[in-house]
Design a protein around this motif. Structure first.
Motif, mmCIF file in Angstrom:
data_model
loop_
_atom_site.group_PDB
_atom_site.id
_atom_site.type_symbol
_atom_site.label_atom_id
_atom_site.label_comp_id
_atom_site.label_asym_id
_atom_site.label_seq_id
_atom_site.Cartn_x
_atom_site.Cartn_y
_atom_site.Cartn_z
ATOM 1 N N LEU A 314 0.825 -1.198 0.000
ATOM 2 C CA LEU A 314 0.000 0.000 0.000
ATOM 3 C C LEU A 314 0.866 1.259 0.000
ATOM 4 O O LEU A 314 0.568 2.229 -0.715
ATOM 5 C CB LEU A 314 -0.922 -0.007 1.224
ATOM 6 C CG LEU A 314 -1.827 1.214 1.399
ATOM 7 C CD1 LEU A 314 -2.789 1.354 0.223
ATOM 8 C CD2 LEU A 314 -2.603 1.128 2.715
ATOM 9 N N SER A 315 1.939 1.248 0.772
ATOM 10 C CA SER A 315 2.819 2.424 0.816
ATOM 11 C C SER A 315 3.490 2.660 -0.534
ATOM 12 O O SER A 315 3.675 3.816 -0.948
ATOM 13 C CB SER A 315 3.873 2.252 1.918
ATOM 14 O OG SER A 315 4.758 1.182 1.611
ATOM 15 N N TYR A 316 3.831 1.585 -1.245
ATOM 16 C CA TYR A 316 4.397 1.743 -2.590
ATOM 17 C C TYR A 316 3.374 2.358 -3.540
ATOM 18 O O TYR A 316 3.698 3.264 -4.331
ATOM 19 C CB TYR A 316 4.872 0.388 -3.126
ATOM 20 C CG TYR A 316 5.136 0.412 -4.611
ATOM 21 C CD1 TYR A 316 6.268 1.021 -5.138
ATOM 22 C CD2 TYR A 316 4.228 -0.167 -5.508
ATOM 23 C CE1 TYR A 316 6.495 1.052 -6.509
ATOM 24 C CE2 TYR A 316 4.445 -0.140 -6.873
ATOM 25 C CZ TYR A 316 5.582 0.476 -7.365
ATOM 26 O OH TYR A 316 5.803 0.509 -8.720
ATOM 27 N N GLY A 362 17.277 -2.987 -4.786
ATOM 28 C CA GLY A 362 16.825 -2.922 -3.401
ATOM 29 C C GLY A 362 16.858 -1.540 -2.799
ATOM 30 O O GLY A 362 16.802 -1.394 -1.574
ATOM 31 N N ASN A 363 16.943 -0.517 -3.637
ATOM 32 C CA ASN A 363 16.985 0.861 -3.156
ATOM 33 C C ASN A 363 15.635 1.524 -3.440
ATOM 34 O O ASN A 363 15.203 1.597 -4.597
ATOM 35 C CB ASN A 363 18.099 1.635 -3.859
ATOM 36 C CG ASN A 363 18.349 2.998 -3.232
ATOM 37 O OD1 ASN A 363 17.448 3.599 -2.660
ATOM 38 N ND2 ASN A 363 19.592 3.470 -3.339
ATOM 39 N N CYS A 364 14.965 2.016 -2.387
ATOM 40 C CA CYS A 364 13.638 2.609 -2.571
ATOM 41 C C CYS A 364 13.559 4.020 -2.003
ATOM 42 O O CYS A 364 12.470 4.484 -1.632
ATOM 43 C CB CYS A 364 12.572 1.726 -1.930
ATOM 44 S SG CYS A 364 12.754 1.522 -0.139
ATOM 45 N N ASP A 365 14.676 4.740 -1.932
ATOM 46 C CA ASP A 365 14.661 6.069 -1.327
ATOM 47 C C ASP A 365 13.893 7.090 -2.164
ATOM 48 O O ASP A 365 13.565 8.170 -1.673
ATOM 49 C CB ASP A 365 16.092 6.558 -1.075
ATOM 50 C CG ASP A 365 16.933 6.544 -2.344
ATOM 51 O OD1 ASP A 365 16.436 6.099 -3.388
ATOM 52 O OD2 ASP A 365 18.104 6.987 -2.279
ATOM 53 N N MET A 366 13.591 6.790 -3.437
ATOM 54 C CA MET A 366 12.796 7.722 -4.256
ATOM 55 C C MET A 366 11.312 7.618 -3.945
ATOM 56 O O MET A 366 10.507 8.422 -4.402
ATOM 57 C CB MET A 366 13.030 7.473 -5.756
ATOM 58 C CG MET A 366 12.627 6.102 -6.253
ATOM 59 S SD MET A 366 13.868 4.854 -5.768
ATOM 60 C CE MET A 366 13.299 3.393 -6.618
ATOM 61 N N PHE A 367 10.937 6.614 -3.129
ATOM 62 C CA PHE A 367 9.550 6.442 -2.691
ATOM 63 C C PHE A 367 9.511 6.626 -1.176
ATOM 64 O O PHE A 367 9.723 5.672 -0.413
ATOM 65 C CB PHE A 367 9.037 5.052 -3.071
ATOM 66 C CG PHE A 367 9.014 4.806 -4.564
ATOM 67 C CD1 PHE A 367 8.544 5.767 -5.436
ATOM 68 C CD2 PHE A 367 9.480 3.601 -5.085
ATOM 69 C CE1 PHE A 367 8.522 5.539 -6.809
ATOM 70 C CE2 PHE A 367 9.460 3.358 -6.445
ATOM 71 C CZ PHE A 367 8.988 4.343 -7.315
ATOM 72 N N PRO A 368 9.248 7.834 -0.683
ATOM 73 C CA PRO A 368 9.415 8.126 0.756
ATOM 74 C C PRO A 368 8.496 7.326 1.678
ATOM 75 O O PRO A 368 8.934 6.907 2.750
ATOM 76 C CB PRO A 368 9.099 9.633 0.840
ATOM 77 C CG PRO A 368 8.339 9.955 -0.412
ATOM 78 C CD PRO A 368 8.858 9.021 -1.448
ATOM 79 N N SER A 369 7.253 7.102 1.302
ATOM 80 C CA SER A 369 6.350 6.346 2.182
ATOM 81 C C SER A 369 6.829 4.913 2.345
ATOM 82 O O SER A 369 6.839 4.362 3.459
ATOM 83 C CB SER A 369 4.923 6.361 1.623
ATOM 84 O OG SER A 369 4.406 7.673 1.574
ATOM 85 N N LEU A 370 7.235 4.307 1.242
ATOM 86 C CA LEU A 370 7.743 2.934 1.289
ATOM 87 C C LEU A 370 9.043 2.868 2.086
ATOM 88 O O LEU A 370 9.237 1.958 2.909
ATOM 89 C CB LEU A 370 7.952 2.408 -0.134
ATOM 90 C CG LEU A 370 8.570 1.012 -0.264
ATOM 91 C CD1 LEU A 370 7.697 -0.030 0.417
ATOM 92 C CD2 LEU A 370 8.792 0.655 -1.740
ATOM 93 N N ALA A 371 9.924 3.829 1.850
ATOM 94 C CA ALA A 371 11.209 3.829 2.566
ATOM 95 C C ALA A 371 10.997 3.979 4.071
ATOM 96 O O ALA A 371 11.642 3.272 4.881
ATOM 97 C CB ALA A 371 12.099 4.952 2.041
ATOM 98 N N ASP A 372 10.101 4.865 4.475
ATOM 99 C CA ASP A 372 9.834 5.055 5.907
ATOM 100 C C ASP A 372 9.195 3.813 6.523
ATOM 101 O O ASP A 372 9.522 3.430 7.656
ATOM 102 C CB ASP A 372 8.909 6.263 6.119
ATOM 103 C CG ASP A 372 9.595 7.579 5.794
ATOM 104 O OD1 ASP A 372 10.838 7.593 5.727
ATOM 105 O OD2 ASP A 372 8.883 8.582 5.600
#
Length: 531
Positions: A314-316, A362-372
Motif C-alpha cells: 500500500l505504501s508503494y 533494493g533501493n527505494c529512497d525515491m519512494f518516501p512512504s515505502l522507505a519510511d
C-alpha cells in the motif's frame, strides 16, 4: 394591503367599444410606472406587473408613493427586478455578441485548431462541447466555440454533422483547421466513420491528437496481481465505511477521539484522473483508525491492516500514484501545446527507467512512504518479493507509456528553441531563414522575454515560412482539459432543478474570455418602448 378599483363610466346599453391600446411614454415615469418587454405596466415602487386594461387593481400605498416620487422615478427604475424572461433574453444577447466576436477573430486567424468532447448532462442529454484555438494580436487565444446537444446517437458521424453545420453556418473554412484533439473513444477514432477520419476528409491539414491526459491515465492503469489485489481490498474497506451513513458518522467520531489529521476517507472513482492516488494516500494516513474501526465491526478486511507485506505494498502504491498524479497535473491547464507536454512525458519515462534500476537493486529512497515503512518495520522482514513486483510494475509501465506515446517531435526542436537547435529536415530556403533568425541578437532578447507562441507570432511578417510550420505544431490542443473543466461548469449550471435548461448561452458566459460589448448592446435597444 388596501386596494381600490379604478373603472371607467360606460352606459350599460352602449355598444362595446373597440379595445384601445396605448403606447408607452417615458413621461409615465412621473406616475411611478415603467413597461415590461411585453408592454405591460410595472410599478417602480413594488415591481408589480399590471394588466393592460383599466380594470386592474393598484395598491393605495403605491399610488400615494407614485405622486411623491416625481422625477426620482427614473432612479427607482434601476432597482426594479428583471423578470426571468428578461434575464434570459439578456443572456442570449450577450452570448450571441461573444460568439460573433469569436467568429470574427477566428476568421482573421491564418489557422485554427479544435478540441471537443461529449458528455451526458443531468437530464440524460448528450452534450457536445467544443473549444477553438486561434491567433489574435500576436498571441494564441483559446475560447469555447459552442455547446450543442446530440439529439439521438453519439456516433462519429452524428458528432461530425453537428460540428460541420456550425463551421459552415458561421463561415469558417475547414481548409484552415490544423488540429483536432479528442479522447480515444471509438466514435472519435474509427478509421472510416470516426470523427477524426470524417474531419480529415474535409480538412486535409488537420492532425488528430489523442488527449495526452487520457493517454497517461491509460498507460498507468495496468498493475501486477499483487498491487491490483491491494487496490481492490483498499477500495472495499473504504466503501464499507463510506457507503453506510452510520459507519461514516461513527468513523468520524473515532477519528476525532484519536486526534487524527483527517476525519473521513475519500471515495474512489475510475472516471476521476487523480482519484486513486488521493484515495490511497488518505487510507494510508488513517490506517490505524481504519484497522480499529474494522476490528470493532468484526470485518474480515481488518486482517490486511495487520499484514506487513500488504501495508508495504500500500505504501508503494501511495508513492507511485503520487508521482503519476504529479505528471497528470502537469499535463493539465490552459495554453499548453504538444511540444511542452511531450517533454513532460519524456521526462517521466526517463524517471521510470531510473526508478526501475534502483528498486531492482533494493533501493527505494525515491519512494518516501515505502522507505519510511521499511525503516520502521526493521530488518526482521524480507521485502525482496515486493521489490521484485515493483520492478516488474515499473518496467511494464515504461512499456505502456512507449505504446501510448509513440510520436517523435525531435524534428520540431527548432520550434522550441530556434537559437540552439538545427533543422536539417527543412528546405534550404527555410534553413537559411533559420540561420538569419539565430544571428539576430534583437530576437534573442525577445525569445527570452515572452511566451513561445508570442515569439513566433511576432515574426509572421519577417519569417512567414518558418512561422507557418511553427504554428501548425503550436496551435493544436494537446489535451481535452478545457472540455473537462467546461463539463464541470455545466454540472453546476444544469442541475436537477434546471434539467430542461438549454445551457449553451449560460455556459458561454461562464467560460468565455471575451467580454460582451455592453455599450453596443444597449445602443442597439430602443431607448423608448413603443408599438
Amino acid at each position: 394591503m388596501e386596494k381600490f378599483l379604478v373603472r371607467t363610466n360606460k352606459p350599460t346599453d352602449a355598444p362595446p367599444a373597440a379595445k384601445k391600446l396605448r403606447r408607452y411614454d417615458e413621461a409615465y415615469l412621473q406616475f411611478g410606472f415603467t413597461a415590461t418587454a411585453d408592454l405591460r405596466p410595472q410599478c417602480v415602487v413594488c415591481a408589480e406587473v399590471l394588466a393592460n386594461d383599466m380594470h386592474s387593481t393598484v395598491s393605495k400605498q403605491c399610488l400615494e408613493a407614485s405622486i411623491m416620487i416625481g422625477d426620482s422615478a427614473a432612479a427607482k427604475l434601476g432597482a426594479v427586478p428583471l423578470s426571468n424572461d428578461t434575464v434570459a433574453r439578456r443572456i442570449v444577447d450577450m452570448s450571441n455578441d461573444i460568439r460573433e466576436q469569436l467568429i470574427e477573430f477566428v476568421k482573421k486567424s491564418p489557422y485554427y485548431a479544435l478540441q471537443l468532447d461529449e458528455s451526458t448532462d443531468i437530464a440524460g442529454q448528450a452534450q457536445l462541447l467544443t473549444y477553438v484555438r486561434y491567433l489574435r494580436d500576436k498571441a494564441i487565444e483559446e475560447d469555447v466555440l459552442f455547446c450543442r446537444p446530440l439529439q439521438s446517437h453519439t456516433t462519429g458521424e452524428a458528432i461530425f454533422n453537428v460540428l460541420d453545420i456550425f463551421i459552415r453556418e458561421n463561415g469558417l473554412a475547414w481548409d484552415r483547421c490544423v488540429g483536432l484533439c479528442t479522447d480515444g473513444a471509438q466514435a472519435m477514432t474509427g478509421r472510416e466513420r470516426g470523427l477524426a477520419a470524417r474531419v480529415q476528409q474535409v480538412a486535409p491539414l488537420v492532425k488528430w491528437t489523442h488527449c495526452m491526459v487520457h493517454r497517461e491515465a491509460l498507460a498507468a492503469k495496468k498493475m501486477p496481481v499483487l498491487f491490483d489485489s491491494v487496490l481492490n481490498q483498499s477500495v472495499k474497506m473504504i466503501n464499507l465505511i463510506k457507503s453506510r451513513p452510520l459507519n461514516t458518522r461513527l468513523f468520524g467520531v473515532l477519528c476525532q477521539e484519536m486526534g487524527s489529521g483527517h476525519e473521513q476517507l475519500l471515495l474512489h472513482t475510475e472516471v476521476r484522473w487523480l482519484s486513486r492516488g488521493r484515495v490511497l494516500q488518505r487510507l494510508y494516513e488513517l490506517r490505524e483508525e481504519v484497522k480499529w474501526f474494522l476490528t470493532e465491526i468484526k470485518s474480515d478486511l481488518a486482517k490486511h491492516l495487520d499484514d506487513t507485506m500488504w501495508l508495504a505494498s500500500l505504501s508503494y502504491l501511495v508513492d507511485i500514484f503520487d508521482r503519476l498524479n504529479g505528471l497528470n497535473l502537469s499535463l493539465q491547464g490552459c495554453e499548453t501545446h504538444i511540444l511542452l507536454l511531450a517533454d513532460k512525458v519524456h521526462a517521466f519515462t526517463q524517471k521510470l527507467d531510473l526508478w526501475h534500476g534502483r528498486i531492482s537493486r533494493g533501493n527505494c529512497d525515491m519512494f518516501p512512504s515505502l522507505a519510511d515503512f521499511i525503516t520502521d518495520a526493521g530488518t526482521s522482514h524480507d521485502f525482496s518479493s515486493l521489490f521484485q513486483s515493483a520492478s516488474e510494475h515499473l518496467s511494464a509501465m515504461r512499456k505502456q507509456f512507449a505504446t501510448y506515446f509513440k510520436e517523435d517531435y525531435s524534428s520540431f526542436a527548432w520550434v522550441r528553441d530556434p537559437f540552439v537547435c538545427t533543422a536539417n529536415e527543412l528546405s534550404i530556403d527555410m534553413q537559411e531563414q533559420l540561420i538569419e533568425l539565430k544571428s539576430d541578437s534583437r530576437l534573442k532578447e525577445l525569445f527570452s522575454s515572452c511566451p513561445l507562441s508570442s515569439f513566433w507570432a511576432a515574426l509572421m511578417q519577417e519569417y512567414p515560412e518558418l512561422c507557418d510550420v511553427a504554428f501548425k505544431i503550436l496551435l493544436p490542443f494537446a489535451s481535452t482539459y478545457l472540455c473537462e473543466a467546461g463539463f464541470s461548469k455545466m454540472t453546476a449550471l444544469k442541475t436537477k432543478y434546471r434539467n430542461r435548461a438549454q445551457i449553451e448561452d449560460d455556459l458561454r458566459l461562464c467560460l468565455s474570455n471575451i467580454e460582451p460589448r455592453i455599450e453596443d448592446l444597449c445602443k442597439a435597444k430602443q431607448a423608448q418602448v413603443s408599438h
